[in-house]
Design a protein around this motif. Structure first.
Motif, PDB file in Angstrom:
ATOM      1  N   PHE A 147       0.851  -1.185   0.000  1.00  0.00           N
ATOM      2  CA  PHE A 147       0.000   0.000   0.000  1.00  0.00           C
ATOM      3  C   PHE A 147       0.888   1.236   0.000  1.00  0.00           C
ATOM      4  O   PHE A 147       1.723   1.405   0.890  1.00  0.00           O
ATOM      5  CB  PHE A 147      -0.888   0.027   1.250  1.00  0.00           C
ATOM      6  N   CYS A 148       0.690   2.112  -0.989  1.00  0.00           N
ATOM      7  CA  CYS A 148       1.507   3.325  -1.076  1.00  0.00           C
ATOM      8  C   CYS A 148       0.634   4.560  -0.918  1.00  0.00           C
ATOM      9  O   CYS A 148      -0.218   4.841  -1.762  1.00  0.00           O
ATOM     10  CB  CYS A 148       2.254   3.361  -2.397  1.00  0.00           C
ATOM     11  N   CYS A 149       0.863   5.292   0.160  1.00  0.00           N
ATOM     12  CA  CYS A 149       0.092   6.502   0.470  1.00  0.00           C
ATOM     13  C   CYS A 149       0.995   7.725   0.550  1.00  0.00           C
ATOM     14  O   CYS A 149       0.665   8.708   1.212  1.00  0.00           O
ATOM     15  CB  CYS A 149      -0.644   6.323   1.805  1.00  0.00           C
ATOM     16  N   LEU A 150       2.133   7.676  -0.108  1.00  0.00           N
ATOM     17  CA  LEU A 150       3.082   8.785  -0.052  1.00  0.00           C
ATOM     18  C   LEU A 150       2.555  10.013  -0.783  1.00  0.00           C
ATOM     19  O   LEU A 150       1.886   9.907  -1.808  1.00  0.00           O
ATOM     20  CB  LEU A 150       4.409   8.377  -0.676  1.00  0.00           C
ATOM     21  N   GLY A 151       2.888  11.169  -0.251  1.00  0.00           N
ATOM     22  CA  GLY A 151       2.508  12.422  -0.890  1.00  0.00           C
ATOM     23  C   GLY A 151       2.873  13.592  -0.001  1.00  0.00           C
ATOM     24  O   GLY A 151       2.938  13.461   1.221  1.00  0.00           O
ATOM     25  N   THR A 152       3.118  14.735  -0.618  1.00  0.00           N
ATOM     26  CA  THR A 152       3.467  15.919   0.161  1.00  0.00           C
ATOM     27  C   THR A 152       2.876  17.151  -0.513  1.00  0.00           C
ATOM     28  O   THR A 152       2.077  17.056  -1.443  1.00  0.00           O
ATOM     29  CB  THR A 152       5.001  16.039   0.297  1.00  0.00           C
ATOM     30  N   THR A 153       3.265  18.317  -0.034  1.00  0.00           N
ATOM     31  CA  THR A 153       2.820  19.586  -0.613  1.00  0.00           C
ATOM     32  C   THR A 153       4.048  20.383  -1.033  1.00  0.00           C
ATOM     33  O   THR A 153       5.163  20.145  -0.545  1.00  0.00           O
ATOM     34  CB  THR A 153       2.020  20.420   0.403  1.00  0.00           C
ATOM     35  N   ILE A 154       3.842  21.341  -1.910  1.00  0.00           N
ATOM     36  CA  ILE A 154       4.953  22.178  -2.341  1.00  0.00           C
ATOM     37  C   ILE A 154       5.473  23.014  -1.169  1.00  0.00           C
ATOM     38  O   ILE A 154       6.675  23.292  -1.073  1.00  0.00           O
ATOM     39  CB  ILE A 154       4.540  23.084  -3.527  1.00  0.00           C
ATOM     40  N   LYS A 155       4.599  23.378  -0.241  1.00  0.00           N
ATOM     41  CA  LYS A 155       5.013  24.151   0.939  1.00  0.00           C
ATOM     42  C   LYS A 155       5.991  23.360   1.788  1.00  0.00           C
ATOM     43  O   LYS A 155       7.001  23.885   2.263  1.00  0.00           O
ATOM     44  CB  LYS A 155       3.777  24.542   1.766  1.00  0.00           C
ATOM     45  N   LYS A 156       5.688  22.077   1.968  1.00  0.00           N
ATOM     46  CA  LYS A 156       6.541  21.235   2.809  1.00  0.00           C
ATOM     47  C   LYS A 156       7.805  20.800   2.066  1.00  0.00           C
ATOM     48  O   LYS A 156       8.889  20.768   2.643  1.00  0.00           O
ATOM     49  CB  LYS A 156       5.757  20.009   3.276  1.00  0.00           C
ATOM     50  N   ALA A 157       7.655  20.479   0.774  1.00  0.00           N
ATOM     51  CA  ALA A 157       8.799  20.000  -0.004  1.00  0.00           C
ATOM     52  C   ALA A 157       9.744  21.138  -0.397  1.00  0.00           C
ATOM     53  O   ALA A 157      10.909  20.904  -0.695  1.00  0.00           O
ATOM     54  CB  ALA A 157       8.308  19.280  -1.251  1.00  0.00           C
ATOM     55  N   LYS A 158       9.211  22.362  -0.461  1.00  0.00           N
ATOM     56  CA  LYS A 158       9.976  23.573  -0.808  1.00  0.00           C
ATOM     57  C   LYS A 158      10.157  23.775  -2.316  1.00  0.00           C
ATOM     58  O   LYS A 158      10.067  24.902  -2.809  1.00  0.00           O
ATOM     59  CB  LYS A 158      11.362  23.589  -0.126  1.00  0.00           C
ATOM     60  N   THR A 159      10.436  22.704  -3.054  1.00  0.00           N
ATOM     61  CA  THR A 159      10.643  22.839  -4.501  1.00  0.00           C
ATOM     62  C   THR A 159       9.842  21.773  -5.240  1.00  0.00           C
ATOM     63  O   THR A 159       9.500  20.733  -4.682  1.00  0.00           O
ATOM     64  CB  THR A 159      12.127  22.672  -4.876  1.00  0.00           C
ATOM     65  N   LYS A 160       9.579  22.027  -6.532  1.00  0.00           N
ATOM     66  CA  LYS A 160       8.880  21.044  -7.351  1.00  0.00           C
ATOM     67  C   LYS A 160       9.725  19.779  -7.516  1.00  0.00           C
ATOM     68  O   LYS A 160       9.188  18.668  -7.571  1.00  0.00           O
ATOM     69  CB  LYS A 160       8.557  21.634  -8.730  1.00  0.00           C
ATOM     70  N   GLU A 161      11.033  19.951  -7.575  1.00  0.00           N
ATOM     71  CA  GLU A 161      11.922  18.802  -7.734  1.00  0.00           C
ATOM     72  C   GLU A 161      11.841  17.883  -6.521  1.00  0.00           C
ATOM     73  O   GLU A 161      11.776  16.649  -6.666  1.00  0.00           O
ATOM     74  CB  GLU A 161      13.365  19.276  -7.926  1.00  0.00           C
ATOM     75  N   ALA A 162      11.819  18.466  -5.332  1.00  0.00           N
ATOM     76  CA  ALA A 162      11.724  17.667  -4.110  1.00  0.00           C
ATOM     77  C   ALA A 162      10.362  17.000  -4.001  1.00  0.00           C
ATOM     78  O   ALA A 162      10.245  15.850  -3.567  1.00  0.00           O
ATOM     79  CB  ALA A 162      11.978  18.557  -2.890  1.00  0.00           C
ATOM     80  N   MET A 163       9.323  17.722  -4.413  1.00  0.00           N
ATOM     81  CA  MET A 163       7.977  17.166  -4.386  1.00  0.00           C
ATOM     82  C   MET A 163       7.862  15.986  -5.352  1.00  0.00           C
ATOM     83  O   MET A 163       7.246  14.967  -5.043  1.00  0.00           O
ATOM     84  CB  MET A 163       6.961  18.255  -4.741  1.00  0.00           C
ATOM     85  N   TRP A 164       8.478  16.123  -6.527  1.00  0.00           N
ATOM     86  CA  TRP A 164       8.454  15.055  -7.532  1.00  0.00           C
ATOM     87  C   TRP A 164       9.108  13.781  -6.981  1.00  0.00           C
ATOM     88  O   TRP A 164       8.634  12.666  -7.214  1.00  0.00           O
ATOM     89  CB  TRP A 164       9.170  15.518  -8.790  1.00  0.00           C
ATOM     90  N   LYS A 165      10.196  13.959  -6.238  1.00  0.00           N
ATOM     91  CA  LYS A 165      10.861  12.801  -5.642  1.00  0.00           C
ATOM     92  C   LYS A 165       9.923  12.036  -4.715  1.00  0.00           C
ATOM     93  O   LYS A 165       9.833  10.800  -4.762  1.00  0.00           O
ATOM     94  CB  LYS A 165      12.109  13.244  -4.853  1.00  0.00           C
TER      95      LYS A 165
END
Length: 220
Positions: free
Chosen positions: A70-88
């Protein structure tokens, strides 16, 4: 079906924490492995908590040997800081988890995506989720289930102003979300978690995409 093993990624998030409780209580599973960046702070005889570096998942590939993933991973741009980090976090890590789980013999892969997932979208978030789905579809599992919930309701560990504002609005006008607009009806994180658990207990095979209105029905 008794004696199965489960693996969950994203067990500290809105859907993941609800799903983890369900899996630990479920008679079908004798072991539940949670791969996390920080502890879920739960003690349970069936829980095998693994705190990992998600950028180095290949070093821990043996822990991905599970029946149902089961994969429930996900974040926000605010938390990740950059689109690149969010994409990861939203694409690269789930795809790596799926590949490792497949290589270790996992039969079922259940993924939380988004209702507007579209690899050809000009908007970053739906495009990102669409690309994620495209990658997951290429990985061989006996069953692949992709869940596309609409706006999520529930108590998060982090405050999301936009989400809270939208939730406050839609919960006051539920009568609007009928007929063609039904698919936009907000959904509780625990409802998505219940639907994921229920689908994992079926004999379904191949790829199935579950839109938000269907998740509502299954997770009731």
């Amino acid at each position: 079906m008794a004696g199965k093993t489960a693996l969950i990624a994203g067990a500290t998030g809105l859907i993941g924490k609800e799903l983890l409780r369900i899996l630990l209580d479920a008679k079908e599973y004798e072991k539940v492995t949670a791969i996390v960046r920080r502890s879920v702070e739960i003690e349970h005889p069936k829980l095998d908590e693994r705190i990992v570096d998600f950028s180095q998942l290949k070093q821990s590939k043996k822990i991905f040997a599970a029946d149902d993933v089961f994969c429930c991973l996900g974040t926000t741009i605010k938390k990740a800081k950059t689109k690149e980090a969010m994409w990861k976090i939203d694409v690269e890590y789930p795809v790596e988890i799926a590949r490792l789980a497949s290589s270790q013999g996992a039969e079922k892969f259940l993924l939380v995506s988004s209702m507007n997932a579209d690899p050809d979208s000009s908007i970053f978030y739906p495009k990102m989720k669409g690309k994620l789905e495209e990658e997951i579809k290429q990985i061989p599992f006996e069953m692949t289930a992709i869940f596309r919930p609409s706006l999520l309701l529930g108590d998060r560990d982090e405050f999301r102003l936009g989400e809270k504002t939208a939730a406050a609005v839609v919960t006051k006008i539920p009568f609007l979300f009928k007929g063609p607009l039904k698919k936009f009806k907000a959904i509780e994180g625990k409802t998505v978690a219940k639907a994921m658990y229920k689908i994992a207990q079926t004999n379904n095979s191949g790829l199935t995409i579950y839109p938000s209105e269907q998740i509502h029905e299954i997770g009731r």
